[in-house]
Design an enzyme around this catalytic site. Structure first.
Site, mmCIF file in Angstrom:
data_model
loop_
_atom_site.group_PDB
_atom_site.id
_atom_site.type_symbol
_atom_site.label_atom_id
_atom_site.label_comp_id
_atom_site.label_asym_id
_atom_site.label_seq_id
_atom_site.Cartn_x
_atom_site.Cartn_y
_atom_site.Cartn_z
ATOM 1 N N LYS A 285 0.864 -1.185 0.000
ATOM 2 C CA LYS A 285 0.000 0.000 0.000
ATOM 3 C C LYS A 285 0.905 1.242 0.000
ATOM 4 O O LYS A 285 1.849 1.314 0.763
ATOM 5 C CB LYS A 285 -0.904 -0.007 1.247
ATOM 6 C CG LYS A 285 -2.077 0.941 1.160
ATOM 7 C CD LYS A 285 -3.131 0.605 2.215
ATOM 8 C CE LYS A 285 -4.363 1.499 2.075
ATOM 9 N NZ LYS A 285 -5.444 1.122 3.036
ATOM 10 N N GLU A 371 -19.006 -5.445 10.664
ATOM 11 C CA GLU A 371 -19.982 -4.704 11.473
ATOM 12 C C GLU A 371 -21.046 -5.630 12.068
ATOM 13 O O GLU A 371 -21.452 -5.441 13.218
ATOM 14 C CB GLU A 371 -20.661 -3.635 10.612
ATOM 15 C CG GLU A 371 -19.768 -2.429 10.271
ATOM 16 C CD GLU A 371 -18.858 -2.669 9.097
ATOM 17 O OE1 GLU A 371 -18.917 -3.752 8.494
ATOM 18 O OE2 GLU A 371 -18.058 -1.767 8.773
ATOM 19 N N ARG A 399 -25.160 -2.030 7.666
ATOM 20 C CA ARG A 399 -24.795 -3.415 7.312
ATOM 21 C C ARG A 399 -25.187 -4.380 8.421
ATOM 22 O O ARG A 399 -25.274 -5.582 8.214
ATOM 23 C CB ARG A 399 -23.300 -3.495 7.021
ATOM 24 C CG ARG A 399 -22.862 -4.877 6.642
ATOM 25 C CD ARG A 399 -21.595 -4.905 5.864
ATOM 26 N NE ARG A 399 -21.776 -4.509 4.474
ATOM 27 C CZ ARG A 399 -20.781 -4.611 3.576
ATOM 28 N NH1 ARG A 399 -19.599 -5.032 3.942
ATOM 29 N NH2 ARG A 399 -20.975 -4.263 2.328
HETATM 30 C C1 LIG Z 1 -18.668 -1.991 5.240
HETATM 31 C C2 LIG Z 1 -17.479 -1.067 5.306
HETATM 32 N N1 LIG Z 1 -16.869 -0.864 6.496
HETATM 33 C C3 LIG Z 1 -15.805 -0.044 6.575
HETATM 34 C C4 LIG Z 1 -15.347 0.613 5.465
HETATM 35 C C5 LIG Z 1 -14.191 1.604 5.566
HETATM 36 N N2 LIG Z 1 -13.032 1.139 4.781
HETATM 37 C C6 LIG Z 1 -12.777 1.602 3.577
HETATM 38 S S1 LIG Z 1 -11.414 0.951 2.906
HETATM 39 C C7 LIG Z 1 -11.138 0.012 4.296
HETATM 40 C C8 LIG Z 1 -9.956 -0.882 4.398
HETATM 41 C C9 LIG Z 1 -9.935 -1.819 3.238
HETATM 42 O O1 LIG Z 1 -8.797 -2.632 3.341
HETATM 43 P P1 LIG Z 1 -8.405 -3.508 2.079
HETATM 44 O O2 LIG Z 1 -9.594 -4.189 1.552
HETATM 45 O O3 LIG Z 1 -7.267 -4.337 2.480
HETATM 46 O O4 LIG Z 1 -7.988 -2.433 0.981
HETATM 47 P P2 LIG Z 1 -6.643 -1.579 0.909
HETATM 48 O O5 LIG Z 1 -7.011 -0.201 1.384
HETATM 49 O O6 LIG Z 1 -5.607 -2.245 1.742
HETATM 50 O O7 LIG Z 1 -6.264 -1.588 -0.553
HETATM 51 C C10 LIG Z 1 -12.125 0.239 5.232
HETATM 52 C C11 LIG Z 1 -12.183 -0.389 6.570
HETATM 53 C C12 LIG Z 1 -16.029 0.382 4.244
HETATM 54 N N3 LIG Z 1 -15.648 1.035 3.092
HETATM 55 N N4 LIG Z 1 -17.066 -0.458 4.190
#
Ligand SMILES: Cc1ncc(C[n+]2csc(CCOP(=O)(O)OP(=O)(O)O)c2C)c(N)n1
Ligand SMILES: CC(=O)[C@@H](O)[C@H](O)COP(=O)(O)O
Ligand SMILES: [Mg+2]
Length: 640
Positions: A285, A371, A399
């Site tokens: 990342k 969630e 959710r």
């Molecule tokens: C249901 C939900 N909960 C929380 C979030 C907030 N959120 C957005 S991106 C993320 C982390 C995602 O991690 P990953 O899938 O590993 O993607 P990366 O940013 O590492 O590429 C979170 C928790 C969301 N978008 N949707």
């Protein structure tokens, strides 16, 4: 304005077809130019940076190998899709990202044929891709569905529900797990360890070794058992068994920054006779940008920044954020009560629980993007005598609605919900607006639902919730800064279901809930200047309503207006229900409800969004004048 990078090769690419005309040895240069363009663009727009930088090579490789948009590419969350947008006909608009009228910060169907499915809430991509894959299979039309899902998003149950059903798709479905060992914060849970074992199980998969294995993946049933055995044996070595057992052919780990290796692997996967395939890609990342790579959060979300130094623009010091006020208030409660515990669903910094965790590491639980689990986990803690504060953004709590109803409300368990980002949120747009929590919570028996009008009120409400053990409670508060008012030395325990008069008048009553109070007070001033004596009440509770106060206001004023930063079905609906149940409108009271419009509002600055929603002082004044049938000068209009 950041200097635009030199991108001679990228300049020849408008759509993926242009990528597919290139020699694969040109792809590394294309990827590097794409990376520089992303850095340059986000330096002027702000937004999500780290995730997109990590998938630059993957984006190029996917569009090179698969026949997008006929093959459907679905990005999970979509916050990493800026490189994808640049190479799918939107480079000319990439510097309008997340601005009013500009590109969305996530994938969006209405924006491009290359965005077959919208995202923003995580962990939906495999389900959606499976839908496309099965549809293609049923209609016997060619085309694959490719879901790119992150390791963080893979911590949500929905991903497993989809994988559990994916076998039916056969080789029409490809899942690419983008494993950068990061969520917004470091990922949590056993899956992380399992993926780490995979990555540490040795060097990256050599594409040609995969080709040999896939060539031997013979479809005849006779050999399926043999292949499964070979897979299982390999899984025991590489740890892909988790995905194998879910019916996937695990391929990986693959170096996610070696674009030529990615192309070879994806070509093999694309042409494999079997499936569904899960390609485990290992990325970094923030890849390729020092300040992002070295930042703890890998520049997950950034404001405008200086490309050379990576230093982000500093907002002028203002009032404390609601998030910070919540965290500080909760810390104060936890210092007094060791039964208070806090739960986040992968949003420690966004909810402020990272600050709580610094003080109470053993009483803070980050459950990952889960969630539904968070809510029922909190219900279990409450059932066993703890006082859990579940800090989940209003939009993300959607959710877990059944868990809220079934596991918390029906059992009347004292779970506390801290709903940050209530109301309109600005650049994240419709997917992240906290519009519906009043509608979905105030309809539930046993619930206490509060809305903080300002940061001082939030302190009192957190304190009130900490002490409220007789059932579930929730407080909502917006994204951003408070009003900059003095903070209480000692939090006050509020009487449940009691509002307060902020300003006394006698002709117009504004019944405000939440931070629209500031606009209600401005409107009252403007109405007084027109000779219209105006009362302003902060109801504080959307449930239970302060029926005594509402009854008094509705029977002693000529006009009553409710104002809330929430959808229909919230405060206004419940006040109208009370008024109609008790015949409070029979004597000619003019009552109007002001709430968010019945639309999904696109991203823009929050103040623009509220103007568009018609929830600012001038709109309140106009609503009152119309109800009274007087013109802007306050003069009675001649009745037609
Ligand atoms: C249901 C939900 N909960 C929380 C979030 C907030 N959120 C957005 S991106 C993320 C982390 C995602 O991690 P990953 O899938 O590993 O993607 P990366 O940013 O590492 O590429 C979170 C928790 C969301 N978008 N949707
Ligand atoms: C992509 C995603 O869902 C999160 O990064 C979200 O954008 C965070 O919102 P805040 O910036 O309001 O914390
Ligand atoms: Mg990740």
């Amino acid at each position: 304005m950041s200097d635009r990078p030199e991108t001679p090769l990228l300049d020849t690419v408008q759509y993926p077809d242009d990528i597919r005309k290139l020699d694969r040895n040109q792809l590394p240069q294309l990827a590097e130019e794409l990376r520089q363009e992303v850095i340059s663009a986000v330096s002027v727009t702000g937004g999500h940076l780290g995730a997109g930088l990590g998938v630059v090579e993957l984006t190029v490789a996917i569009h090179y190998v698969f026949d997008t948009p006929n093959d459907k590419l679905i990005w999970d969350v979509g916050h990493q899709a800026y490189p994808h947008k640049i190479v799918t006909g939107r480079r000319d608009r990439i510097r309008t990202l997340r601005q009013g009228g500009g590109l969305s910060g996530f994938t969006k169907r209405s924006e491009s044929d290359y965005d077959p499915f919208g995202a923003a809430h995580s962990s939906t991509s495999i389900s959606a891709a499976l839908g496309f894959a099965i549809a293609n299979k049923l209609s016997d039309s060619p085309g694959k569905a490719i879901a790119v899902i992150g390791d963080g998003a893979m911590s949500a149950g929905m991903a497993y529900e989809a994988m559990n059903n994916a076998a039916a798709a056969g080789n029409r479905l490809v899942v690419i797990l983008n494993d950068n060992d990061m969520s917004i914060a470091p990922p949590v849970g056993s899956l992380r360890n399992s993926l780490a074992r995979l990555v540490s199980s040795g060097k990256y998969l050599a594409p040609r070794r995969l080709a040999q294995k896939l060539a031997r993946a013979m479809p005849e049933p006779l050999h399926v058992a043999a292949r499964r055995m070979e897979e299982y044996a390999r899984g025991l070595v590489t740890g892909g068994t988790l995905f194998d057992e879910l019916g996937f052919y695990y391929v990986g780990p693959v170096d996610g920054h070696d674009v030529r290796a990615l192309v070879e692997v994806l070509e093999n996967v694309r042409d494999a006779p079997e499936g569904p395939m899960l390609v485990h890609v290992v990325t970094k990342k923030g890849k390729g940008y020092g300040p992002a790579e070295s930042a703890a959060d890998k520049y997950h979300g950034v404001v405008k920044f200086d490309v050379v130094s990576g230093v982000q623009a500093k907002a002028a010091p203002g009032a404390p954020s609601y998030t910070g006020v919540f965290a500080k208030a909760l810390i104060g409660e936890a210092e007094r009560d060791d039964k208070i515990v806090a739960i986040t669903a992968a949003m420690p910094s966004g909810t402020g629980l990272d600050k709580f965790e610094e003080k109470f590491p053993d009483r803070t639980f980050d459950v990952g993007i889960a969630e539904q689990h968070a809510v029922t986990f909190a219900a279990g803690l409450a059932a066993q005598g703890y006082r859990p504060f579940c800090a989940i953004y209003s939009t993300f709590l959607q959710r877990a609605y059944d868990q809220v109803v079934h596991d918390v409300a029906i059992q009347n368990l004292p779970v506390r919900f801290a709903m940050d980002r209530a109301g309109l949120v600005g650049a994240d747009g419709a997917t992240h607006a906290g519009s519906f929590d009043l509608a979905y919570l105030c309809t539930l028996p046993n619930f206490v639902v509060m809305a903080a009008a300002d940061e001082a009120e939030l302190v009192h409400m957190v304190h009130t919730m900490a002490l409220h053990d007789s059932g579930p409670s929730a407080v909502r508060y917006p994204r951003g800064e408070g009003r900059g008012i003095p903070m209480p030395e000692i939090p006050e325990r509020l009487a449940i279901g009691k509002g307060r008069i902020v300003k006394q008048g006698n002709k117009v009553a504004i019944l405000s809930l939440g931070t629209r109070l500031a606009e209600a007070e401005k409107a009252a001033e403007q109405l007084e200047a027109k000779g219209l004596s105006t009362t302003v009440a902060d109801l504080r509770f959307a449930k239970p309503l302060d029926e005594e106060l509402i009854r008094k206001l509705l029977t002693t004023h000529e006009v009553a207006v409710t104002v809330e930063e929430a959808s229909i079905g919230g405060l206004g609906a419940h006040v109208l229900t009370l008024a109609s149940d008790e015949g409070l409108v029979d004597a000619g009271l003019k009552i109007r409800t002001m709430r968010l419009p019945d639309t999904f509002q696109d991203h823009d600055k929050p103040e623009k969004q509220y103007d568009e929603a018609g929830l600012n002082a001038p709109h309140i004044v106009e609503t009152v004048l119309k109800a009274l049938r007087v013109n802007s000068a306050g003069v009675e209009e001649v009745r037609a």
